[in-house]
Design a protein around this motif. Structure first.
Motif, PDB file in Angstrom:
ATOM      1  N   ARG A 117       0.812  -1.226   0.000  1.00 37.44           N
ATOM      2  CA  ARG A 117       0.000   0.000   0.000  1.00 37.44           C
ATOM      3  C   ARG A 117       0.842   1.270   0.000  1.00 37.44           C
ATOM      4  O   ARG A 117       0.307   2.370   0.037  1.00 37.44           O
ATOM      5  CB  ARG A 117      -0.935   0.000   1.203  1.00 37.44           C
ATOM      6  CG  ARG A 117      -1.984  -1.080   1.096  1.00 37.44           C
ATOM      7  CD  ARG A 117      -2.933  -1.037   2.236  1.00 37.44           C
ATOM      8  NE  ARG A 117      -3.956  -2.067   2.071  1.00 37.44           N
ATOM      9  CZ  ARG A 117      -4.817  -2.403   3.000  1.00 37.44           C
ATOM     10  NH1 ARG A 117      -4.808  -1.780   4.161  1.00 37.44           N
ATOM     11  NH2 ARG A 117      -5.703  -3.334   2.777  1.00 37.44           N
ATOM     12  N   GLY A 118       2.172   1.114  -0.012  1.00 36.32           N
ATOM     13  CA  GLY A 118       3.050   2.273  -0.042  1.00 36.32           C
ATOM     14  C   GLY A 118       3.233   2.956   1.292  1.00 36.32           C
ATOM     15  O   GLY A 118       3.780   4.050   1.373  1.00 36.32           O
ATOM     16  N   ARG A 119       2.804   2.306   2.368  1.00 39.70           N
ATOM     17  CA  ARG A 119       2.929   2.910   3.699  1.00 39.70           C
ATOM     18  C   ARG A 119       4.325   2.733   4.283  1.00 39.70           C
ATOM     19  O   ARG A 119       4.667   3.387   5.267  1.00 39.70           O
ATOM     20  CB  ARG A 119       1.868   2.329   4.636  1.00 39.70           C
ATOM     21  CG  ARG A 119       0.466   2.780   4.213  1.00 39.70           C
ATOM     22  CD  ARG A 119      -0.621   2.312   5.144  1.00 39.70           C
ATOM     23  NE  ARG A 119      -0.329   2.669   6.524  1.00 39.70           N
ATOM     24  CZ  ARG A 119      -0.622   1.873   7.557  1.00 39.70           C
ATOM     25  NH1 ARG A 119      -1.183   0.700   7.368  1.00 39.70           N
ATOM     26  NH2 ARG A 119      -0.358   2.268   8.781  1.00 39.70           N
ATOM     27  N   ILE A 120       5.108   1.837   3.696  1.00 38.84           N
ATOM     28  CA  ILE A 120       6.529   1.704   4.043  1.00 38.84           C
ATOM     29  C   ILE A 120       7.284   1.959   2.746  1.00 38.84           C
ATOM     30  O   ILE A 120       7.578   1.044   1.992  1.00 38.84           O
ATOM     31  CB  ILE A 120       6.868   0.310   4.614  1.00 38.84           C
ATOM     32  CG1 ILE A 120       6.044   0.002   5.851  1.00 38.84           C
ATOM     33  CG2 ILE A 120       8.373   0.225   4.934  1.00 38.84           C
ATOM     34  CD1 ILE A 120       6.282  -1.393   6.429  1.00 38.84           C
ATOM     35  N   PRO A 121       7.565   3.227   2.440  1.00 42.40           N
ATOM     36  CA  PRO A 121       8.153   3.554   1.139  1.00 42.40           C
ATOM     37  C   PRO A 121       9.615   3.158   0.989  1.00 42.40           C
ATOM     38  O   PRO A 121      10.112   3.061  -0.128  1.00 42.40           O
ATOM     39  CB  PRO A 121       7.984   5.067   1.036  1.00 42.40           C
ATOM     40  CG  PRO A 121       7.819   5.549   2.428  1.00 42.40           C
ATOM     41  CD  PRO A 121       7.231   4.413   3.218  1.00 42.40           C
TER      42      PRO A 121
END
Length: 85
Positions: free
Chosen positions: A49-53
């Motif tokens: 989900r892109g929450r840890i980029p």
């Protein structure tokens, strides 16, 4: 050591990484890929989900292996594209 704030391109690259992993996972479950990679389902969910980029290298390597992506292909897909006029 103070961590530098992420740039918009860092965040976008993290989102793209998540998209690539999600696409490569296909119809396999998160639980299956998490078990194969040794990464928790929650961490996989956040990366997708892109929450840890900017996940750790070994996390990315384990996930790439679990979904059948080579690190070279992943790197090429995540390289910044040159601007065209």
């Amino acid at each position: 050591m103070v961590r530098q704030p992420l740039t918009p391109s860092d965040r976008r690259r993290g989102e793209l990484l998540g998209e690539l992993l999600r696409h490569a996972r296909g119809d396999r479950s998160m639980v299956d890929i998490a078990a194969r990679s040794g990464v928790s389902v929650e961490t996989l969910r956040k990366i997708e989900r892109g929450r840890i980029p900017t996940p750790a290298f070994f996390t990315v390597a384990a996930l790439a292996d679990a979904v059948g992506l080579s690190l070279d292909d992943l790197r090429r897909a995540l390289e910044p594209q040159p601007l065209t006029a």
